[in-house]
Design a protein around this motif. Structure first.
Motif, PDB file in Angstrom:
ATOM      1  N   TYR A  87      71.974 -96.919 -67.012  1.00 43.47           N
ATOM      2  CA  TYR A  87      72.527 -96.341 -65.794  1.00 43.47           C
ATOM      3  C   TYR A  87      71.477 -95.407 -65.213  1.00 43.47           C
ATOM      4  O   TYR A  87      70.657 -94.850 -65.943  1.00 43.47           O
ATOM      5  CB  TYR A  87      73.774 -95.496 -66.084  1.00 43.47           C
ATOM      6  CG  TYR A  87      74.981 -96.243 -66.569  1.00 43.47           C
ATOM      7  CD1 TYR A  87      75.299 -97.510 -66.084  1.00 43.47           C
ATOM      8  CD2 TYR A  87      75.836 -95.657 -67.489  1.00 43.47           C
ATOM      9  CE1 TYR A  87      76.430 -98.162 -66.537  1.00 43.47           C
ATOM     10  CE2 TYR A  87      76.970 -96.308 -67.931  1.00 43.47           C
ATOM     11  CZ  TYR A  87      77.255 -97.565 -67.457  1.00 43.47           C
ATOM     12  OH  TYR A  87      78.380 -98.217 -67.897  1.00 43.47           O
ATOM     13  N   ASP A  88      71.523 -95.223 -63.898  1.00 44.43           N
ATOM     14  CA  ASP A  88      70.656 -94.225 -63.272  1.00 44.43           C
ATOM     15  C   ASP A  88      71.402 -92.897 -63.212  1.00 44.43           C
ATOM     16  O   ASP A  88      72.546 -92.849 -62.768  1.00 44.43           O
ATOM     17  CB  ASP A  88      70.296 -94.663 -61.852  1.00 44.43           C
ATOM     18  CG  ASP A  88      69.412 -95.885 -61.874  1.00 44.43           C
ATOM     19  OD1 ASP A  88      68.601 -95.983 -62.817  1.00 44.43           O
ATOM     20  OD2 ASP A  88      69.542 -96.739 -60.981  1.00 44.43           O
ATOM     21  N   PRO A  89      70.766 -91.828 -63.651  1.00 43.45           N
ATOM     22  CA  PRO A  89      71.460 -90.540 -63.602  1.00 43.45           C
ATOM     23  C   PRO A  89      71.683 -90.069 -62.155  1.00 43.45           C
ATOM     24  O   PRO A  89      70.873 -90.353 -61.277  1.00 43.45           O
ATOM     25  CB  PRO A  89      70.532 -89.600 -64.358  1.00 43.45           C
ATOM     26  CG  PRO A  89      69.216 -90.273 -64.374  1.00 43.45           C
ATOM     27  CD  PRO A  89      69.457 -91.733 -64.258  1.00 43.45           C
ATOM     28  N   THR A 105      60.997 -95.986 -61.831  1.00 44.59           N
ATOM     29  CA  THR A 105      61.447 -97.288 -61.345  1.00 44.59           C
ATOM     30  C   THR A 105      61.501 -98.252 -62.516  1.00 44.59           C
ATOM     31  O   THR A 105      61.032 -97.967 -63.617  1.00 44.59           O
ATOM     32  CB  THR A 105      60.465 -97.863 -60.311  1.00 44.59           C
ATOM     33  OG1 THR A 105      59.205 -98.032 -60.966  1.00 44.59           O
ATOM     34  CG2 THR A 105      60.308 -96.946 -59.128  1.00 44.59           C
ATOM     35  N   ARG A 106      62.047 -99.419 -62.230  1.00 42.84           N
ATOM     36  CA  ARG A 106      62.192-100.439 -63.251  1.00 42.84           C
ATOM     37  C   ARG A 106      60.843-100.777 -63.891  1.00 42.84           C
ATOM     38  O   ARG A 106      60.711-100.883 -65.102  1.00 42.84           O
ATOM     39  CB  ARG A 106      62.754-101.673 -62.552  1.00 42.84           C
ATOM     40  CG  ARG A 106      63.442-102.643 -63.431  1.00 42.84           C
ATOM     41  CD  ARG A 106      63.843-103.844 -62.601  1.00 42.84           C
ATOM     42  NE  ARG A 106      64.026-104.985 -63.463  1.00 42.84           N
ATOM     43  CZ  ARG A 106      65.134-105.215 -64.146  1.00 42.84           C
ATOM     44  NH1 ARG A 106      66.142-104.394 -64.055  1.00 42.84           N
ATOM     45  NH2 ARG A 106      65.228-106.275 -64.924  1.00 42.84           N
ATOM     46  N   ARG A 107      59.822-100.914 -63.008  1.00 44.35           N
ATOM     47  CA  ARG A 107      58.500-101.275 -63.494  1.00 44.35           C
ATOM     48  C   ARG A 107      57.899-100.156 -64.355  1.00 44.35           C
ATOM     49  O   ARG A 107      57.328-100.399 -65.408  1.00 44.35           O
ATOM     50  CB  ARG A 107      57.593-101.559 -62.299  1.00 44.35           C
ATOM     51  CG  ARG A 107      56.252-102.158 -62.678  1.00 44.35           C
ATOM     52  CD  ARG A 107      55.403-102.300 -61.436  1.00 44.35           C
ATOM     53  NE  ARG A 107      55.957-103.285 -60.512  1.00 44.35           N
ATOM     54  CZ  ARG A 107      55.567-104.559 -60.496  1.00 44.35           C
ATOM     55  NH1 ARG A 107      54.644-104.973 -61.312  1.00 44.35           N
ATOM     56  NH2 ARG A 107      56.099-105.392 -59.641  1.00 44.35           N
ATOM     57  N   GLN A 108      58.102 -98.925 -63.869  1.00 40.08           N
ATOM     58  CA  GLN A 108      57.558 -97.797 -64.621  1.00 40.08           C
ATOM     59  C   GLN A 108      58.264 -97.619 -65.963  1.00 40.08           C
ATOM     60  O   GLN A 108      57.691 -97.083 -66.915  1.00 40.08           O
ATOM     61  CB  GLN A 108      57.701 -96.504 -63.800  1.00 40.08           C
ATOM     62  CG  GLN A 108      56.757 -96.421 -62.617  1.00 40.08           C
ATOM     63  CD  GLN A 108      57.136 -95.284 -61.687  1.00 40.08           C
ATOM     64  OE1 GLN A 108      58.315 -95.032 -61.431  1.00 40.08           O
ATOM     65  NE2 GLN A 108      56.137 -94.580 -61.182  1.00 40.08           N
ATOM     66  N   MET A 110      59.270 -99.953 -67.908  1.00 41.36           N
ATOM     67  CA  MET A 110      58.935-101.043 -68.827  1.00 41.36           C
ATOM     68  C   MET A 110      58.283-100.572 -70.135  1.00 41.36           C
ATOM     69  O   MET A 110      58.806-100.885 -71.215  1.00 41.36           O
ATOM     70  CB  MET A 110      58.048-102.011 -68.048  1.00 41.36           C
ATOM     71  CG  MET A 110      57.941-103.391 -68.565  1.00 41.36           C
ATOM     72  SD  MET A 110      59.457-104.226 -68.925  1.00 41.36           S
ATOM     73  CE  MET A 110      58.708-105.697 -69.573  1.00 41.36           C
ATOM     74  N   PRO A 111      57.171 -99.822 -70.086  1.00 43.65           N
ATOM     75  CA  PRO A 111      56.560 -99.431 -71.361  1.00 43.65           C
ATOM     76  C   PRO A 111      57.461 -98.512 -72.185  1.00 43.65           C
ATOM     77  O   PRO A 111      57.384 -98.519 -73.417  1.00 43.65           O
ATOM     78  CB  PRO A 111      55.270 -98.717 -70.944  1.00 43.65           C
ATOM     79  CG  PRO A 111      55.445 -98.372 -69.516  1.00 43.65           C
ATOM     80  CD  PRO A 111      56.388 -99.368 -68.937  1.00 43.65           C
ATOM     81  N   ILE A 112      58.311 -97.728 -71.512  1.00 43.47           N
ATOM     82  CA  ILE A 112      59.142 -96.776 -72.245  1.00 43.47           C
ATOM     83  C   ILE A 112      60.337 -97.478 -72.891  1.00 43.47           C
ATOM     84  O   ILE A 112      60.854 -97.044 -73.910  1.00 43.47           O
ATOM     85  CB  ILE A 112      59.577 -95.640 -71.302  1.00 43.47           C
ATOM     86  CG1 ILE A 112      58.339 -94.871 -70.866  1.00 43.47           C
ATOM     87  CG2 ILE A 112      60.555 -94.686 -71.965  1.00 43.47           C
ATOM     88  CD1 ILE A 112      58.532 -93.963 -69.721  1.00 43.47           C
ATOM     89  N   ARG A 113      60.745 -98.591 -72.307  1.00 44.39           N
ATOM     90  CA  ARG A 113      61.881 -99.332 -72.871  1.00 44.39           C
ATOM     91  C   ARG A 113      61.652 -99.691 -74.336  1.00 44.39           C
ATOM     92  O   ARG A 113      62.591 -99.734 -75.118  1.00 44.39           O
ATOM     93  CB  ARG A 113      62.110-100.618 -72.087  1.00 44.39           C
ATOM     94  CG  ARG A 113      62.629-100.384 -70.705  1.00 44.39           C
ATOM     95  CD  ARG A 113      63.936-101.118 -70.473  1.00 44.39           C
ATOM     96  NE  ARG A 113      64.362-101.014 -69.097  1.00 44.39           N
ATOM     97  CZ  ARG A 113      65.287-100.175 -68.673  1.00 44.39           C
ATOM     98  NH1 ARG A 113      65.887 -99.377 -69.534  1.00 44.39           N
ATOM     99  NH2 ARG A 113      65.614-100.121 -67.405  1.00 44.39           N
ATOM    100  N   SER A 114      60.393 -99.976 -74.666  1.00 47.95           N
ATOM    101  CA  SER A 114      60.147-100.356 -76.055  1.00 47.95           C
ATOM    102  C   SER A 114      60.305 -99.166 -77.001  1.00 47.95           C
ATOM    103  O   SER A 114      60.461 -99.337 -78.201  1.00 47.95           O
ATOM    104  CB  SER A 114      58.752-100.954 -76.190  1.00 47.95           C
ATOM    105  OG  SER A 114      57.785 -99.949 -76.004  1.00 47.95           O
ATOM    106  N   GLU A 115      60.264 -97.965 -76.447  1.00 45.76           N
ATOM    107  CA  GLU A 115      60.364 -96.783 -77.306  1.00 45.76           C
ATOM    108  C   GLU A 115      61.818 -96.362 -77.522  1.00 45.76           C
ATOM    109  O   GLU A 115      62.126 -95.660 -78.458  1.00 45.76           O
ATOM    110  CB  GLU A 115      59.638 -95.601 -76.648  1.00 45.76           C
ATOM    111  CG  GLU A 115      58.283 -95.969 -76.097  1.00 45.76           C
ATOM    112  CD  GLU A 115      57.190 -95.399 -76.951  1.00 45.76           C
ATOM    113  OE1 GLU A 115      57.028 -94.177 -76.902  1.00 45.76           O
ATOM    114  OE2 GLU A 115      56.530 -96.179 -77.655  1.00 45.76           O
TER     115      GLU A 115
END
Lengths: 400, 382
Positions: A87-89, A105-108, A110-115
């Motif tokens: 969800y977006d806060p 953003t969604r693209r930004q 991306m790398p954090i999603r893996s964490e």
């Protein structure tokens, strides 16, 4: 009381900055999520907001676990989904390793999603029935290019072994597994990217008792082995106590009490926490026989669309007085690692007769503004300060 | 409001021997033929429930706890079920009874509270219609009277403004209120036997406490027999007078609740107790799960159904656990405590090996003995 207003409560910026030390993985600051309620008809105007999460702050250290407990509808799942950015806060900060991931953003992201990974509640609906286990666990690896294509299978098998499944079963479908095994598949998928933070949303509540213990032990092993921080969301107080050294109790979108495990379970100061603890059935009761005295909470959780004024718990609280309807109690630090949001904070049967917060809020006992100078603003800061408001002496003390 | 138990307009005979158990289940066996084979859902199950008493049935999903109590209400389709044994409600046999006769019992003298109130309530009918339907079937009353009765029941189970909420639909109720409405529906005919199948599983702890309090109050008021089916040992500990632990379609331990929970003699019961963390006790202690998964009822294990998961199999001489099904017989602790296990000295194993692991705080650290006030059971109270 003047000591209070001068120091301690309103913390200096560098003070709160200090809490974002090297040990802090996640710092959530005044996080809010309002879901719009649309009217019917062609023009779907927003007529109200569900205040699902309303100003939640906490910190979570590397490799630590924080438990979020509360009843359904208290916003604990929404908090978890905000942190994973499902969800977006609406407002507030989610500082992950020092960077606010809220506005990314969604693209930004991306790398954090893996964490930051998530384990879902229902192992029956969170796995795609048309994908094999190998595909389910391997997809995050492919999406994030974690391992070369050729080595994906080997890594998947390694992960299955970690969670206690037979690595040969990678080409089976979820329907061939039992509930506990499916939850293990979900855990393997979450571990695939070697995350630093796992948000576990009711990871065991859909499982049988004997299987719950297996999964809880597995999560513990995983935490010890990989040093993963856990945000453990559950309504089962016993499981949370077992898993988390720090516990936050939520009610209607707000944290009402947060502290270390011993304090929350042995010396709860908020009436809601006391009610929750007294409501949990206890096996040991059999030895004493019969049912013990419990706090009977009347009614249900009020609607988060139109929460009660002042303290949100007051409609069900047996101690509620006039001030509770007029003034919202601040989440006040009353111990080294203990914060509580209640005008009459105190242990069971030892609650103070007069509200403890009057001096801080600049109001009289009925909650009307008085001559006392109110503290400009009492904002809840994530983490704990070195000084706190001692309930017994009604003054600010520190650990030294 | 007054509800008179003696006034039963349906003309059901008053019980012949009030001190006899209200429900007697004897060697009940339920099998379901399926494409994959015969599912042996319940095998050779016997128990009794007295008026005013509560029986707790504990077990994992698939242990047969719901199937056995649905048989009491005759809810299994006879075309697809093989039932044998005997179920006597107030002295009258239920197995093989005609559908007409079952209909007189169902919802009248025996009622059931189902687990998931959202799926058990009909979404198209108002709460009031659903509650009064059962009343009108068993009583010759007008619609208005039945509705009055429904309001009375909703009020009794603690729904505020019952008169106004009576015309609401199930989706307008919260989870706890729906469960209350279900209880109101079950109680509308003052049943003598109430079967509650996981009545609080889908609910939050504070609402769960409200519902359990309500059930207990109502039981005291009407002196009904209650069966509570649950997987939560805490609920059993606080509500049930007697407890039956089920595994793989069979009773594996049966006796007074206090006795079963303080001196369990069957490794599966130990496993259940070890799997649940409690809100007191050592927080860092590891949970002791039961290894493996529940057995398939299509192909139950030979011998004792629990042997593939049992950590104490090697303490029994020979291959007894794998080859021979143990009987449900009294153990060391007397006639009131039945267990289905080959272990010769379960009391010692529990005190020496199991208890120190699952509940070290019950052991006196200096003497290594059980702390007396928690461990001893007064024989008079059992």
């Amino acid at each position: 009381m003047s000591i209070v207003t001068n120091s301690g409560i309103e913390r200096a910026p560098e003070d709160s900055g200090a809490s974002v030390g090297n040990d802090t993985l996640l710092e959530v600051r005044d996080l809010k999520k309002y879901f719009p309620v649309k009217s019917g008809g062609v023009i779907r105007r927003t007529v109200a907001h569900v205040q699902a999460v309303d100003g939640v702050s906490f910190t979570l250290g590397k490799g630590k676990s924080l438990g979020l407990v509360g009843e359904s509808g208290c916003g604990k799942t929404t908090t978890g989904r905000l942190i994973t950015r499902l969800y977006d806060p609406t407002s507030g900060e989610i500082n992950f390793e020092g960077h606010d991931i809220g506005p990314l953003t969604r693209r930004q992201m991306m790398p954090i999603r893996s964490e930051i990974q998530m384990i879902f509640q229902d192992p029956y609906s969170s796995l795609n029935p048309r994908h094999t286990v190998g595909t389910i666990v391997g997809t995050p690896l492919r999406v994030h290019n974690m391992v070369p294509e050729k080595k994906t299978l080997a890594r998947v098998q390694e992960l299955l072994e970690v969670v206690g499944l037979n690595p040969e079963h990678y080409n089976r479908y979820p329907s061939e597994f039992s509930g506990g095994q499916r939850q293990r598949i979900g855990i393997a998928r979450a571990l695939a990217l070697q995350p630093k933070l796992l948000v576990a949303d009711e990871p065991v509540s859909a499982l049988d008792v004997s299987i719950q213990a297996q999964v809880v032990n597995l999560l513990r092993d995983v935490q010890d082995e990989f040093g993963i921080a856990f945000l453990f969301i559950a309504h089962d107080l016993a499981i949370v106590r077992h898993f988390c050294p720090e516990v936050a109790v939520m009610y209607l979108g707000k944290i009402v009490e947060i502290g270390d495990r011993e304090t929350i379970y042995e010396h709860p100061h908020h009436p809601y926490t006391q009610a929750l603890l007294s409501a949990a059935p206890d096996v040991k009761q059999a030895a004493i026989g019969g049912r013990r005295e419990r706090i009977r909470l009347e009614g249900d959780v009020p609607s988060p669309i139109n929460p009660p004024s002042g303290c949100r718990f007051r409609t069900r609280c047996w101690m509620a007085q006039e001030i509770c309807a007029k003034q919202e109690p601040p989440l006040l630090q009353i111990g080294k690692t203990h914060k509580v949001a209640c005008h009459f904070a105190g242990e069971m049967h030892e609650a103070p007769q007069r509200p403890v917060t009057t001096g801080l809020l600049g109001v009289d006992d009925q909650g009307n503004p008085s001559n006392g100078t109110p503290v400009a603003e009492i904002h809840d800061q994530p983490g704990y300060a070195d000084t706190w408001f001692d309930l017994k002496t009604q003054s600010v003390t520190s650990s030294t | 409001m007054s509800i008179d138990i003696s006034e039963r307009p349906d003309g059901m005979a008053a019980p012949a021997h009030p001190e006899d158990p209200y429900l007697v289940v004897e060697s009940l066996t339920v099998k379901f033929p399926t494409h994959d084979g015969l599912v042996q859902a319940v095998t050779d199950l016997s128990y009794t429930v007295d008026r005013g008493k509560t029986l707790g049935i504990v077990g994992e999903s698939g242990s047969g706890k719901s199937v056995s109590s649905m048989a009491v209400l005759g809810l299994h389709d006879p075309k697809h079920t093989r039932l044998s044994g005997s179920i006597r409600v107030d002295g009258a046999e239920v197995i093989g009874a005609s559908e007409d006769r079952m209909r007189k019992i169902r919802g009248n003298s025996v009622a059931m509270i189902f687990q998931d109130a959202l799926t058990a309530l009909h979404p198209f009918y108002t709460i009031g219609d659903q509650i009064s339907e059962g009343y009108r079937i068993h009583h010759r009353v007008s619609k208005a009277e039945a509705k009055k009765r429904a309001v009375e029941m909703l009020d009794r189970v603690g729904i505020p403004q019952a008169g106004r909420r009576i015309d609401d639909y199930p989706h307008q109720f919260s989870g706890g209120m729906r469960q209350r409405a279900m209880i109101a529906m079950a109680l509308v005919n003052d049943p003598q036997l109430l079967i509650a199948d996981e009545p609080t599983t889908a609910l939050d702890v504070t609402v769960q406490a409200q519902i359990l309090d309500l059930l207990q109050d109502l039981q005291r008021e009407f002196n009904s027999a209650v069966i509570i089916i649950t997987h939560d040992l805490g609920v059993v500990a606080e509500l049930a007078d007697t407890t039956m632990v089920m595994y793989g379609g069979r009773a594996v331990e049966y006796g007074a609740t206090r006795e079963i929970l303080t001196h369990p003699e069957m490794p599966y019961s130990w496993g259940l107790l070890g799997s649940v963390p409690d809100v007191t006790g050592d927080a860092d202690a590891r949970l002791i799960p039961i290894p493996g998964n529940p057995p398939s009822l299509l192909n139950p294990p030979t011998g004792c159904a629990f042997h593939p998961r049992c950590p104490h199999v090697d303490k029994v001489p020979g291959d007894l656990c794998r080859t021979t099904l143990p009987d449900l017989v009294p153990g060391d602790r007397g006639e009131n405590h039945l267990k289905r296990c080959h272990l010769a000295n379960p009391g010692e194993i529990y005190a020496e090996e199991v208890l120190p692991e699952i509940a070290p705080d019950l052991i006196d650290p200096t003497t290594g003995e059980l702390i007396p006030e928690l461990a001893t059971v007064d024989p008079d109270e059992v």
